[in-house]
Design an enzyme around this catalytic site. Structure first.
Site, PDB file in Angstrom:
ATOM      1  N   ASP A  62     -18.122   2.139 -34.053  1.00 29.71           N
ATOM      2  CA  ASP A  62     -16.750   2.643 -34.091  1.00 29.71           C
ATOM      3  C   ASP A  62     -16.656   3.741 -33.028  1.00 29.71           C
ATOM      4  OD1 ASP A  62     -14.362   3.909 -34.621  1.00 29.71           O
ATOM      5  OD2 ASP A  62     -14.639   3.892 -36.797  1.00 29.71           O
ATOM      6  N   ASN A  89     -12.630  -1.409 -23.662  1.00 27.17           N
ATOM      7  CA  ASN A  89     -11.540  -2.248 -24.132  1.00 27.17           C
ATOM      8  C   ASN A  89     -11.024  -1.853 -25.518  1.00 27.17           C
ATOM      9  OD1 ASN A  89      -9.984  -4.861 -24.570  1.00 27.17           O
ATOM     10  ND2 ASN A  89     -11.594  -5.045 -26.117  1.00 27.17           N
ATOM     11  N   TYR A 156       1.573   5.283 -28.536  1.00 29.70           N
ATOM     12  CA  TYR A 156       0.793   4.273 -27.806  1.00 29.70           C
ATOM     13  C   TYR A 156       0.939   4.486 -26.299  1.00 29.70           C
ATOM     14  CZ  TYR A 156      -1.064  -0.167 -26.228  1.00 29.70           C
ATOM     15  OH  TYR A 156      -1.815  -1.118 -25.594  1.00 29.70           O
ATOM     16  N   LYS A 160      -1.946   5.376 -23.469  1.00 34.51           N
ATOM     17  CA  LYS A 160      -2.252   4.588 -22.272  1.00 34.51           C
ATOM     18  C   LYS A 160      -1.956   5.369 -20.991  1.00 34.51           C
ATOM     19  CE  LYS A 160      -4.027   0.933 -24.194  1.00 34.51           C
ATOM     20  NZ  LYS A 160      -5.404   0.506 -23.937  1.00 34.51           N
ATOM     21  N   VAL A 189      -0.150  -9.556 -24.352  1.00 34.51           N
ATOM     22  CA  VAL A 189      -1.274 -10.486 -24.459  1.00 34.51           C
ATOM     23  C   VAL A 189      -1.245 -11.090 -25.864  1.00 34.51           C
ATOM     24  CG1 VAL A 189      -3.769 -10.770 -24.206  1.00 34.51           C
ATOM     25  CG2 VAL A 189      -2.601  -8.960 -22.944  1.00 34.51           C
ATOM     26  N   THR A 191      -2.884 -11.834 -28.665  1.00 33.17           N
ATOM     27  CA  THR A 191      -4.132 -11.553 -29.395  1.00 33.17           C
ATOM     28  C   THR A 191      -3.768 -11.032 -30.780  1.00 33.17           C
ATOM     29  OG1 THR A 191      -4.157  -9.240 -28.733  1.00 33.17           O
ATOM     30  CG2 THR A 191      -5.302 -10.765 -27.291  1.00 33.17           C
TER      31      THR A 191
HETATM   32  C1  8X3 Z   1       0.343  -3.548 -25.052  1.00 33.65           C
HETATM   33  C2  8X3 Z   1       1.507  -3.993 -24.265  1.00 33.65           C
HETATM   34  O1  8X3 Z   1       3.795  -5.102 -24.422  1.00 33.65           O
HETATM   35  O2  8X3 Z   1       2.311  -5.426 -26.315  1.00 33.65           O
HETATM   36  O3  8X3 Z   1      -0.623  -2.959 -24.228  1.00 33.65           O
HETATM   37  O4  8X3 Z   1       3.384  -3.265 -25.938  1.00 33.65           O
HETATM   38  S1  8X3 Z   1       2.802  -4.479 -25.301  1.00 33.65           S
END
Ligand code: 8X3
Length: 248
Positions: A62, A89, A156, A160, A189, A191
């Site tokens: 973790d 990642n 978020y 980033k 993406v 996922t």
């Molecule tokens: C995530 C991009 O578009 O899913 O890094 O918010 S988004």
């Protein structure tokens, strides 16, 4: 200086149990690189270990846990210690996609702990060995959220943007060495990221994904990571931004 994407190299991929991390571990192993995959989901790591055979070493880890990261790296078997490639990642947006005023603070703290503090923590353990050997390539997974703020993603996006600042400044600090630093910035993406963002609410995650005409696959992102890694030692790919082709 030698090429780094060879069977002589060892890579560490965080968040390797699924999505971009798992795809990257597979693509690196296909190119002969030995891959240390770390993550929190031991069952999925075991599946990847079975797939990668002697090219894989999976460790439950973790990135939020300083003592755990330090111990795991200190206890690496000798043939796996000299990590040449670090793919940072591990990251998430669990509990995100909400107005800032509606966010649960403990969840948003966790986004920063993982996406920013965890990434810096792992890097700080790996960089000294890279400097000592004057060999290494660090690949940080950013996002389009690293340079394009949008609503319902304040924390978020902050995480980033922080990754972006870290990547750029780290690259400058490595400028007297042969160590390369690359950031990969994908758009949407397909996922488990979205499912985790909606904390397991499949309908909400599907609705989010369906609101986009197309999406990138984990393999698309992994391919771009390998592209950066396979450049001759004298070529530094600073950043790759990937977006799905509209209408494809
Ligand atoms: C995530 C991009 O578009 O899913 O890094 O918010 S988004």
């Amino acid at each position: 200086m030698t090429d780094i994407l060879t069977s002589n190299s060892i890579a560490m991929v965080t968040g390797a149990s699924s999505g971009i991390g798992a795809a990257t571990a597979r693509q690196l192993a296909e190119r002969g690189v030995r891959v240390i995959g770390t993550g929190r989901n031991s069952a999925r790591l075991a599946e990847l270990a079975a797939e990668l055979g002697d090219r894989g070493l999976m460790i439950e880890l973790d990135v939020r846990n300083e003592a755990g990261v330090a111990a795991a790296l200190a206890e690496l078997p000798a043939p796996w210690r000299d990590i040449d490639i670090l793919v940072n990642n591990a990251g998430h947006d669990a509990g995100g996609w909400r107005l800032f005023q509606d966010i649960d603070r403990s969840e948003s703290n966790d986004v920063i702990d993982t996406n920013v503090t965890g990434l810096i923590r792992v890097t700080s353990h790996i960089v000294p060995g890279m400097i000592e050997r004057n060999k290494g390539h660090i690949v940080n997974i950013g996002s389009i959220s690293s340079f394009t703020p949008y609503p319902k993603s304040a924390v978020y996006c902050a995480s980033k943007f922080a990754v972006d600042g870290f990547t750029q400044s780290l690259r400058m600090d490595m400028s007297d060495t042969a160590i390369r630093v690359t950031q990969i910035d994908p758009g949407v993406v397909l996922t488990g990221f979205q499912l985790s963002r909606y904390k397991g609410d499949q309908a909400a995650a599907d609705a989010f994904v369906d609101s986009y005409p197309t999406g990138l696959t984990p393999d698309d992102v992994a391919r771009s990571i390998c592209f950066a890694l396979e450049q001759p030692p004298g070529v530094m790919i600073d950043r790759i931004v990937l977006e799905p082709t509209q209408g494809a």
